[in-house]
Every structure is written in C-alpha cells, then in structure tokens.
Design an enzyme around this catalytic site. Structure first.
Site, PDB file in Angstrom:
ATOM      1  N   THR A   1       0.842  -1.196   0.000  1.00 32.11           N
ATOM      2  CA  THR A   1       0.000   0.000   0.000  1.00 32.11           C
ATOM      3  C   THR A   1       0.876   1.245   0.000  1.00 32.11           C
ATOM      4  O   THR A   1       1.958   1.237   0.583  1.00 32.11           O
ATOM      5  CB  THR A   1      -0.855  -0.030   1.279  1.00 32.11           C
ATOM      6  OG1 THR A   1      -1.670  -1.180   1.233  1.00 32.11           O
ATOM      7  CG2 THR A   1      -1.701   1.206   1.446  1.00 32.11           C
TER       8      THR A   1
ATOM      9  N   ASP B   1      -8.654  -2.043   4.749  1.00 30.32           N
ATOM     10  CA  ASP B   1      -8.533  -0.939   5.694  1.00 30.32           C
ATOM     11  C   ASP B   1      -8.377   0.416   5.007  1.00 30.32           C
ATOM     12  O   ASP B   1      -8.794   1.446   5.532  1.00 30.32           O
ATOM     13  CB  ASP B   1      -7.311  -1.161   6.589  1.00 30.32           C
ATOM     14  CG  ASP B   1      -6.035  -1.248   5.750  1.00 30.32           C
ATOM     15  OD1 ASP B   1      -5.968  -2.126   4.871  1.00 30.32           O
ATOM     16  OD2 ASP B   1      -5.121  -0.429   5.962  1.00 30.32           O
TER      17      ASP B   1
ATOM     18  N   VAL C   1     -13.238  -5.398   0.867  1.00 31.13           N
ATOM     19  CA  VAL C   1     -12.874  -4.015   1.156  1.00 31.13           C
ATOM     20  C   VAL C   1     -11.870  -4.036   2.296  1.00 31.13           C
ATOM     21  O   VAL C   1     -12.119  -4.649   3.339  1.00 31.13           O
ATOM     22  CB  VAL C   1     -14.124  -3.186   1.546  1.00 31.13           C
ATOM     23  CG1 VAL C   1     -13.727  -1.797   2.000  1.00 31.13           C
ATOM     24  CG2 VAL C   1     -15.078  -3.108   0.360  1.00 31.13           C
TER      25      VAL C   1
ATOM     26  N   GLY D   1      -0.154  -2.421   5.656  1.00 30.61           N
ATOM     27  CA  GLY D   1       0.003  -3.702   6.352  1.00 30.61           C
ATOM     28  C   GLY D   1      -1.199  -4.577   6.139  1.00 30.61           C
ATOM     29  O   GLY D   1      -1.979  -4.367   5.193  1.00 30.61           O
TER      30      GLY D   1
HETATM   31  N1  GLY Z   1      -3.451  -2.533   3.808  1.00 30.52           N
HETATM   32  C1  GLY Z   1      -3.884  -2.884   2.535  1.00 30.52           C
HETATM   33  C2  GLY Z   1      -4.906  -3.909   2.539  1.00 30.52           C
HETATM   34  O1  GLY Z   1      -4.877  -4.811   3.377  1.00 30.52           O
HETATM   35  O2  GLY Z   1      -5.767  -3.865   1.717  1.00 30.52           O
END
Ligand code: GLY
Length: 312
Positions: free
Chosen positions: A169, A200, A198, A221
């Site tokens: 990310t 975080d 969906v 993460g």
């Molecule tokens: N942090 C990115 C996801 O888990 O979608």
C-alpha cells in the site's frame, strides 16, 4: 513554526525483495520531493499528499494504481482514501476498477458528494460522471503482479503469513505552512483477495486519519488486522494522551501485533511538524522532506539523510 512544512510518504510495509529495493527507495524519495515542492510554494497539505500518492500509483513498483496486486479471479480492485485535518472532511473509494488514480477519485468523493465512501460499481459510475477516464485493466497489471497471482493461487495455511512480503500500500501525510494536516492512502489490497473485499485503506480511522487538533496518519500492512484495531485513529488517540508521534506509532503497532498478530507500518506527523515512519514488519519503504532535507529508509530502524538538491 520552523519545522513546517513537512511531507512523509510510504510505499508499503512487508518484506521488500532485494531486487526491488532500489526502485522502491527512489520511488518514495521522488514522491516525497513532489509533495514538498507543492508545500514549498505555499500549497495545501491536501494537494501535497494527493500529488505524492498519485506519483506512487503511477509507479509500477508499488501495490497501488498500475502496480496493483490481483484478486483471486485475476482482476484489479483498488481502495483509496483522503482526509483533510482542517475540516475533518474525507473521501474514499473501495473495490474500484479501471481507474489510474483512485486517490484523485477519493478526493472527488470528498469534494463533490455528501458521502464518505463509494464502492465498486457505484464508484466507477461516479468516476464517469466526474469525467475521469476509465483505463483498460491490462494497463494496471504488471508482469510481476501476474506472476505473484499465479504463484499464490493455492490457498495458504496461514493467510497472514501468506501476505508477508506481498504488501505494498502507498500513502502520505503532510503539514503545510498554515499548520493544516492531511493524509492520503491507496492500494490494490491483499494479494489474491476475494472479489469485493474491502480493506482498511478506504475505511476512515483505519487506512488513514487527519485532524488538525492532533495529527495525521497513513497506514500499510495486513488490512484485516488494521481494521480490527482502527490503527490510524489508535495512533492519534495515543498522541492525544501525550505520547510523541514515534511512541504513539510504536504503541499502536505493538498492540496490533500482540492482540491480532498483525504486522504493518505507518507514517505519522503532528501539526507542529514532528514526524515518524515506523513499522513492525521487516521493512517499510519511506521518505520525508523537511527543511530542504530528504530523509529515507527501508529496513526497520534505517534513517538516511541528504540535501534536497543532491542527486539521489
Ligand atoms: N493494507 C492494505 C490492505 O490490506 O488492503
């Protein structure tokens, strides 16, 4: 305030393969420079974080925009969020397809609708109304992401372990010369995730949060772990209790690790210009610019500096 302005960006937490570390490092450094140019000219922290994240989305080395990982069905579905610390306005998109820069669409959700998050088909419909061009899915898929998709099609014994080394990310936080903070985060999500998942990133308080009264955070993460502990808001809670940006980030990451075995990384800053880039994973590609000095690192605990004018 002599610490302002500041921009801090990240290119994802995880285990970055050696052959990709140079490109990750130069990608986050370029994005931080681009954000800082805007701040230096008196631009807003929102403009700076959107520009930095747009650059990261356009860089195929990162898991966002044109380097996004694929769903189990081999498709690209992306999540993004922005938040303005002055007004607490935010905008997000989730499971959006065929969009080159989801972070810009998230900003339009904030600015042009009365909603906070649009998802999937509805987010794409909104993009058409906003005249954001749709791009062919192929233009968002790299050979590397297709190779990793194929390699990981078999269900893993431990879904969290399976994701380690595969996170990426991107995100940014900034504070401008007026002391306004903002955050932006964008991702292709988890490798081989279910269609419609969906993460975080598009959830306020999880993938990011910004409040001029406390600070701003962008996270990366394992998304389900981040959502479970509302990582971005948890960091700001610790800052409200008097912890420094670094202590608050470490406390929240440690809580996520001990409570739900989740690993990740964060970039955090406060309106006074104190900032931190911290991770519980082995690596986090990050870069910051403050007072014409570029700061960057990849391995946990690493912190290099150089003048902004020195070639990288
Ligand atoms: N942090 C990115 C996801 O888990 O979608």
């Amino acid at each position: 305030m002599d610490r302002l302005p500041v921009v801090v960006v990240h290119g994802g937490a995880g285990n970055i393969p050696k052959e990709r570390s140079d490109k990750s490092r130069s990608g986050v450094c370029s994005a931080a420079r681009a954000g800082y140019v805007i701040l230096q000219k008196g631009g807003s922290s929102m403009d700076a974080v959107v520009e930095a994240v747009t650059q990261l989305e356009n860089n195929p080395i990162f898991n966002a925009g044109c380097g996004s990982v694929l769903t189990a069905g081999g498709e690209v579905e992306m999540d993004a969020i922005v938040m303005d610390g002055k007004t607490l306005a935010s905008g997000a998109v989730s499971a959006v397809r065929n969009i080159a820069n989801p972070v810009q669409l998230a900003r339009l959700v904030m600015e042009k609708t009365s909603h906070i998050c649009l998802t999937a088909h509805g987010a794409n419909q909104f993009a058409r109304v906003m005249r954001i061009p749709e791009v062919p899915q192929e233009s968002l898929i790299t050979e590397y992401s297709r190779m990793r998709w194929k390699k990981n099609l078999a269900p893993a014994a431990n879904p969290v372990e399976c994701q380690m080394g595969k996170m990426g990310t991107v995100g940014a936080v900034a504070v401008d010369i007026d002391g306004n903070v903002a955050c932006a985060t964008s991702t292709g999500g988890l490798l081989n995730k279910m269609e419609g998942r969906v993460g975080d990133t598009s959830c306020i308080g999880c993938g990011g949060y910004a409040d001029n009264q406390v600070g701003a955070v962008s996270t990366t993460g394992h998304g389900e772990a981040i959502m479970t502990v509302t990582l971005a808001r948890l960091i700001l809670f610790h800052m409200e209790q008097g912890q420094s940006v670094e202590e608050a980030s470490d406390l929240a990451l440690a809580y996520m690790k001990s409570r739900v075995q989740g690993l990740g990384g964060v970039v955090t800053l406060d309106p006074q210009g104190h900032w931190a880039a911290r991770c519980s994973s082995l690596q986090l590609a990050w870069a910051a610019v403050q007072k014409d000095t570029l700061h960057y690192g990849i391995n946990s605990g690493e912190h290099f500096t150089q003048g902004l004018d020195e070639p990288h």
